[in-house]
Design an enzyme around this catalytic site. Structure first.
Site, PDB file in Angstrom:
ATOM      1  N   GLY A  25     -13.666  -7.696  -7.905  1.00  0.00           N
ATOM      2  CA  GLY A  25     -14.899  -7.106  -7.357  1.00  0.00           C
ATOM      3  C   GLY A  25     -16.129  -7.936  -7.669  1.00  0.00           C
ATOM      4  O   GLY A  25     -16.965  -8.196  -6.792  1.00  0.00           O
ATOM      5  N   ARG A  93      -1.716  -5.812 -12.443  1.00  0.00           N
ATOM      6  CA  ARG A  93      -0.404  -5.872 -13.101  1.00  0.00           C
ATOM      7  C   ARG A  93      -0.496  -6.462 -14.490  1.00  0.00           C
ATOM      8  O   ARG A  93      -1.372  -7.263 -14.773  1.00  0.00           O
ATOM      9  CB  ARG A  93       0.523  -6.781 -12.284  1.00  0.00           C
ATOM     10  CG  ARG A  93       1.004  -6.148 -11.050  1.00  0.00           C
ATOM     11  CD  ARG A  93       2.072  -7.007 -10.436  1.00  0.00           C
ATOM     12  NE  ARG A  93       1.541  -8.141  -9.700  1.00  0.00           N
ATOM     13  CZ  ARG A  93       2.296  -9.115  -9.236  1.00  0.00           C
ATOM     14  NH1 ARG A  93       3.586  -9.116  -9.459  1.00  0.00           N
ATOM     15  NH2 ARG A  93       1.766 -10.097  -8.551  1.00  0.00           N
ATOM     16  N   ARG A  99       4.170  -5.139  -8.318  1.00  0.00           N
ATOM     17  CA  ARG A  99       3.019  -4.448  -7.711  1.00  0.00           C
ATOM     18  C   ARG A  99       3.333  -2.972  -7.524  1.00  0.00           C
ATOM     19  O   ARG A  99       2.467  -2.114  -7.642  1.00  0.00           O
ATOM     20  CB  ARG A  99       2.677  -5.091  -6.365  1.00  0.00           C
ATOM     21  CG  ARG A  99       2.146  -6.507  -6.503  1.00  0.00           C
ATOM     22  CD  ARG A  99       1.890  -7.135  -5.147  1.00  0.00           C
ATOM     23  NE  ARG A  99       1.314  -8.476  -5.263  1.00  0.00           N
ATOM     24  CZ  ARG A  99       2.024  -9.598  -5.351  1.00  0.00           C
ATOM     25  NH1 ARG A  99       3.339  -9.553  -5.319  1.00  0.00           N
ATOM     26  NH2 ARG A  99       1.417 -10.755  -5.446  1.00  0.00           N
ATOM     27  N   ASN A 106      -2.702   3.933  -9.113  1.00  0.00           N
ATOM     28  CA  ASN A 106      -3.721   3.379  -8.214  1.00  0.00           C
ATOM     29  C   ASN A 106      -3.961   4.263  -6.986  1.00  0.00           C
ATOM     30  O   ASN A 106      -5.070   4.292  -6.458  1.00  0.00           O
ATOM     31  CB  ASN A 106      -3.351   1.948  -7.812  1.00  0.00           C
ATOM     32  CG  ASN A 106      -3.719   0.947  -8.902  1.00  0.00           C
ATOM     33  OD1 ASN A 106      -4.349   1.312  -9.898  1.00  0.00           O
ATOM     34  ND2 ASN A 106      -3.338  -0.297  -8.728  1.00  0.00           N
ATOM     35  N   THR A 130      -6.806  -3.294  -3.529  1.00  0.00           N
ATOM     36  CA  THR A 130      -6.006  -2.752  -4.628  1.00  0.00           C
ATOM     37  C   THR A 130      -4.508  -2.747  -4.292  1.00  0.00           C
ATOM     38  O   THR A 130      -4.110  -2.416  -3.179  1.00  0.00           O
ATOM     39  CB  THR A 130      -6.465  -1.297  -4.923  1.00  0.00           C
ATOM     40  OG1 THR A 130      -7.876  -1.311  -5.129  1.00  0.00           O
ATOM     41  CG2 THR A 130      -5.776  -0.736  -6.152  1.00  0.00           C
ATOM     42  N   ASN A 131      -3.702  -3.075  -5.289  1.00  0.00           N
ATOM     43  CA  ASN A 131      -2.237  -3.101  -5.137  1.00  0.00           C
ATOM     44  C   ASN A 131      -1.591  -1.758  -5.449  1.00  0.00           C
ATOM     45  O   ASN A 131      -2.156  -0.986  -6.209  1.00  0.00           O
ATOM     46  CB  ASN A 131      -1.655  -4.145  -6.100  1.00  0.00           C
ATOM     47  CG  ASN A 131      -1.539  -5.517  -5.454  1.00  0.00           C
ATOM     48  OD1 ASN A 131      -1.288  -5.630  -4.263  1.00  0.00           O
ATOM     49  ND2 ASN A 131      -1.722  -6.542  -6.267  1.00  0.00           N
ATOM     50  N   ASP A 159      -1.877 -14.920   0.695  1.00  0.00           N
ATOM     51  CA  ASP A 159      -0.519 -15.470   0.688  1.00  0.00           C
ATOM     52  C   ASP A 159      -0.457 -16.756   1.521  1.00  0.00           C
ATOM     53  O   ASP A 159       0.183 -17.738   1.126  1.00  0.00           O
ATOM     54  CB  ASP A 159       0.482 -14.434   1.233  1.00  0.00           C
ATOM     55  CG  ASP A 159       0.593 -13.220   0.313  1.00  0.00           C
ATOM     56  OD1 ASP A 159       0.370 -13.377  -0.895  1.00  0.00           O
ATOM     57  OD2 ASP A 159       0.890 -12.119   0.804  1.00  0.00           O
ATOM     58  N   ARG A 162      -2.125 -19.545  -0.397  1.00  0.00           N
ATOM     59  CA  ARG A 162      -1.276 -20.081  -1.480  1.00  0.00           C
ATOM     60  C   ARG A 162      -0.246 -21.052  -0.913  1.00  0.00           C
ATOM     61  O   ARG A 162      -0.066 -22.157  -1.428  1.00  0.00           O
ATOM     62  CB  ARG A 162      -0.575 -18.925  -2.208  1.00  0.00           C
ATOM     63  CG  ARG A 162      -1.509 -18.209  -3.163  1.00  0.00           C
ATOM     64  CD  ARG A 162      -0.832 -17.077  -3.909  1.00  0.00           C
ATOM     65  NE  ARG A 162      -1.726 -16.554  -4.932  1.00  0.00           N
ATOM     66  CZ  ARG A 162      -1.759 -15.293  -5.337  1.00  0.00           C
ATOM     67  NH1 ARG A 162      -0.937 -14.404  -4.806  1.00  0.00           N
ATOM     68  NH2 ARG A 162      -2.607 -14.919  -6.270  1.00  0.00           N
ATOM     69  N   HIS A 186       2.769  -7.402   1.244  1.00  0.00           N
ATOM     70  CA  HIS A 186       2.317  -8.267   0.159  1.00  0.00           C
ATOM     71  C   HIS A 186       3.321  -8.102  -0.973  1.00  0.00           C
ATOM     72  O   HIS A 186       3.592  -7.011  -1.405  1.00  0.00           O
ATOM     73  CB  HIS A 186       0.926  -7.803  -0.290  1.00  0.00           C
ATOM     74  CG  HIS A 186       0.297  -8.670  -1.324  1.00  0.00           C
ATOM     75  ND1 HIS A 186       0.326 -10.035  -1.266  1.00  0.00           N
ATOM     76  CD2 HIS A 186      -0.410  -8.360  -2.430  1.00  0.00           C
ATOM     77  CE1 HIS A 186      -0.334 -10.531  -2.289  1.00  0.00           C
ATOM     78  NE2 HIS A 186      -0.789  -9.536  -3.025  1.00  0.00           N
TER      79      HIS A 186
HETATM   80  O1  TXD Z   1      -3.890  -9.771  -2.615  1.00  0.00           O
HETATM   81  C1  TXD Z   1      -4.311  -8.761  -3.092  1.00  0.00           C
HETATM   82  N1  TXD Z   1      -4.469  -7.695  -2.340  1.00  0.00           N
HETATM   83  C2  TXD Z   1      -4.659  -8.703  -4.507  1.00  0.00           C
HETATM   84  C3  TXD Z   1      -4.721  -7.405  -5.148  1.00  0.00           C
HETATM   85  C4  TXD Z   1      -5.070  -9.846  -5.238  1.00  0.00           C
HETATM   86  C5  TXD Z   1      -5.584  -9.721  -6.504  1.00  0.00           C
HETATM   87  C6  TXD Z   1      -5.750  -8.453  -7.160  1.00  0.00           C
HETATM   88  N2  TXD Z   1      -5.116  -7.376  -6.495  1.00  0.00           N
HETATM   89  C7  TXD Z   1      -5.308  -6.009  -7.018  1.00  0.00           C
HETATM   90  O2  TXD Z   1      -6.687  -5.658  -7.009  1.00  0.00           O
HETATM   91  C8  TXD Z   1      -4.904  -5.803  -8.462  1.00  0.00           C
HETATM   92  O3  TXD Z   1      -3.497  -5.675  -8.597  1.00  0.00           O
HETATM   93  C9  TXD Z   1      -5.639  -4.516  -8.773  1.00  0.00           C
HETATM   94  O4  TXD Z   1      -4.927  -3.408  -8.265  1.00  0.00           O
HETATM   95  C10 TXD Z   1      -6.947  -4.674  -8.008  1.00  0.00           C
HETATM   96  C11 TXD Z   1      -8.133  -5.094  -8.878  1.00  0.00           C
HETATM   97  O5  TXD Z   1      -7.815  -6.254  -9.590  1.00  0.00           O
HETATM   98  P1  TXD Z   1      -8.814  -6.816 -10.718  1.00  0.00           P
HETATM   99  O6  TXD Z   1      -8.177  -8.049 -11.245  1.00  0.00           O
HETATM  100  O7  TXD Z   1     -10.202  -6.870 -10.219  1.00  0.00           O
HETATM  101  O8  TXD Z   1      -8.701  -5.647 -11.812  1.00  0.00           O
HETATM  102  P2  TXD Z   1      -9.752  -5.301 -12.988  1.00  0.00           P
HETATM  103  O9  TXD Z   1     -10.448  -6.535 -13.452  1.00  0.00           O
HETATM  104  O10 TXD Z   1      -9.016  -4.475 -13.973  1.00  0.00           O
HETATM  105  O11 TXD Z   1     -10.846  -4.395 -12.264  1.00  0.00           O
HETATM  106  C12 TXD Z   1     -10.570  -3.116 -11.783  1.00  0.00           C
HETATM  107  C13 TXD Z   1     -11.866  -2.348 -11.852  1.00  0.00           C
HETATM  108  C14 TXD Z   1     -12.326  -2.091 -13.307  1.00  0.00           C
HETATM  109  O12 TXD Z   1     -13.654  -2.556 -13.502  1.00  0.00           O
HETATM  110  C15 TXD Z   1     -12.260  -0.554 -13.434  1.00  0.00           C
HETATM  111  O13 TXD Z   1     -13.275  -0.010 -14.279  1.00  0.00           O
HETATM  112  C16 TXD Z   1     -12.461  -0.157 -11.956  1.00  0.00           C
HETATM  113  O14 TXD Z   1     -11.665  -1.060 -11.237  1.00  0.00           O
HETATM  114  N3  TXD Z   1     -12.067   1.224 -11.709  1.00  0.00           N
HETATM  115  C17 TXD Z   1     -12.814   2.069 -10.970  1.00  0.00           C
HETATM  116  N4  TXD Z   1     -13.967   1.892 -10.322  1.00  0.00           N
HETATM  117  C18 TXD Z   1     -14.478   2.945  -9.674  1.00  0.00           C
HETATM  118  N5  TXD Z   1     -13.908   4.175  -9.659  1.00  0.00           N
HETATM  119  C19 TXD Z   1     -12.730   4.390 -10.290  1.00  0.00           C
HETATM  120  N6  TXD Z   1     -12.145   5.609 -10.250  1.00  0.00           N
HETATM  121  C20 TXD Z   1     -12.140   3.315 -10.992  1.00  0.00           C
HETATM  122  N7  TXD Z   1     -11.004   3.184 -11.747  1.00  0.00           N
HETATM  123  C21 TXD Z   1     -10.970   1.897 -12.169  1.00  0.00           C
END
Ligand code: TXD
Length: 321
Positions: A25, A93, A99, A106, A130-131, A159, A162, A186
């Site tokens: 994000g 993960r 995933r 999630n 999100t995954n 993908d 990569r 994915h």
């Molecule tokens: O190709 C793809 N689609 C992906 C998917 C590539 C990379 C990452 N991918 C997935 O994205 C990964 O497997 C995770 O499911 C998400 C987010 O990955 P990220 O690496 O950014 O995870 P972080 O750093 O843990 O950040 C998640 C944030 C964290 O700041 C939490 O506080 C927040 O999500 N979070 C929330 N925000 C708002 N509201 C709620 N309820 C909430 N719960 C957690």
């Protein structure tokens, strides 16, 4: 008091909401701002986190020379009127996890944040990150009830990127000269369409032997896990953020880029009621067209296997909602 009490013109830039101020994000927010694509509302459940990230990013504005406003918030009212809502909230993960291990935790988070964001931005286009990606994209669609063209998931661009990188590394050619296309879900069931992968139009099948191609495909399939293993905490985020910003750009600037995205299939590729990675034309209305490329029997079978796995995970995700 300012010597410039009123700015002469009040022009409003488009607003993109990014939900989740974690690795993906915050990096996506940086990309959107530094490319001058839109203002960004970065929202997270953790108090202070999005505010801190937003302040840090905005303090670089005079150096990076962009005009985007970035606000960090815990309040959905600040996201009102967004043109695009990008969902990154949720758990990434841990080493050894697939995933799919993230489905239930999630799904709850994604359903909750979608409802809140939708309340304030009922006309938005939703881009899900999100995954497990294809499953979460379906959850977002269910929660909003929007026309499915306004919902899409980001995975295929990543993908494909990569695979593009690995081919360029192997052949020692410029990455930009390599063109790749990856379809399907994915994860382990992604489907690289090797016949459509080229270096400046030359099919890679003419440039590499089968064993080499298979090795690169396998590395692409495990591209996320390879990074999770190296980092030990969290997953990839630079390339995922770049991939999402490409989609956001195509939508905001109505570029009609042909990008692989998880889109709703209603008969295309013989599949129904599922979000799955296919080539899409992305413009200001969202998924404006799904391109049906010709598949061999084997490829079609593999796509349907991928779809079956996604469908059973969707059922698991929807149970608790
Ligand atoms: O190709 C793809 N689609 C992906 C998917 C590539 C990379 C990452 N991918 C997935 O994205 C990964 O497997 C995770 O499911 C998400 C987010 O990955 P990220 O690496 O950014 O995870 P972080 O750093 O843990 O950040 C998640 C944030 C964290 O700041 C939490 O506080 C927040 O999500 N979070 C929330 N925000 C708002 N509201 C709620 N309820 C909430 N719960 C957690």
């Amino acid at each position: 008091m300012s010597v410039f009490p009123d700015s002469p013109i009040t022009c409003k830039a488009p607003l993109v909401t990014v939900i989740g101020a974690g690795n993906v994000g915050r990096t996506l927010t940086q990309r959107i701002a530094e490319k001058n694509l839109a203002d960004v509302a970065l929202i997270d459940v953790v108090e202070g986190l999005p505010q801190g990230i937003a302040l840090d990013l905005i303090e670089a504005q005079g150096i990076e020379l962009h005009d985007s406003q970035i606000i960090g918030t815990n309040n959905y009212a600040d996201t009102a009127g967004s043109e695009i809502v990008v969902i990154t909230a949720g758990f990434p993960r841990k080493p050894g996890m697939s995933r799919d291990d993230l489905i239930q935790c999630n799904a709850k988070i994604v359903a909750e944040v979608t409802k809140k964001a939708f309340e304030y931005s009922p006309n938005a286009i939703f881009v899900v990150i999100t995954n497990p990606l294809d499953v979460m994209t379906y959850v977002v669609w269910k929660m909003t009830g929007l026309p499915p063209q306004r919902i899409m998931g980001m995975a295929g661009v990543l993908d494909s990127s990569r695979l593009q990188t690995f081919i360029a590394m192997e052949l020692g050619v410029c990455t930009a000269d390599v063109s790749t296309l990856v379809l399907g879900g994915h994860g382990d069931l992604m489907l690289p369409l090797l016949r459509y992968c080229t270096v400046r139009g030359v099919p890679i099948t003419e440039l590499m032997d089968e064993a080499t191609i298979e090795r690169l495909v396998e590395r692409t399939r495990n591209g996320g896990a390879e990074i999770v293993k190296l980092l030990q905490t969290g997953g990839a985020y630079f390339a995922p953020a770049s991939s999402a910003s490409l989609m956001v750009e195509s939508i905001l600037r109505n570029q009609s880029r042909l990008l692989p995205a998880a889109a709703y299939l209603n008969g295309e590729y013989g599949l129904h009621d599922i979000f799955l990675g296919v080539p899409c034309r992305l413009g200001c209305r969202g998924v404006e067209h799904i391109l049906e490329v010709k598949l061999t029997d084997e490829e079609r079978k593999a796509l349907h296997v991928s779809a079956k796995a996604v469908r059973s995970n969707v059922d698991v995700a929807l149970v608790g909602l």
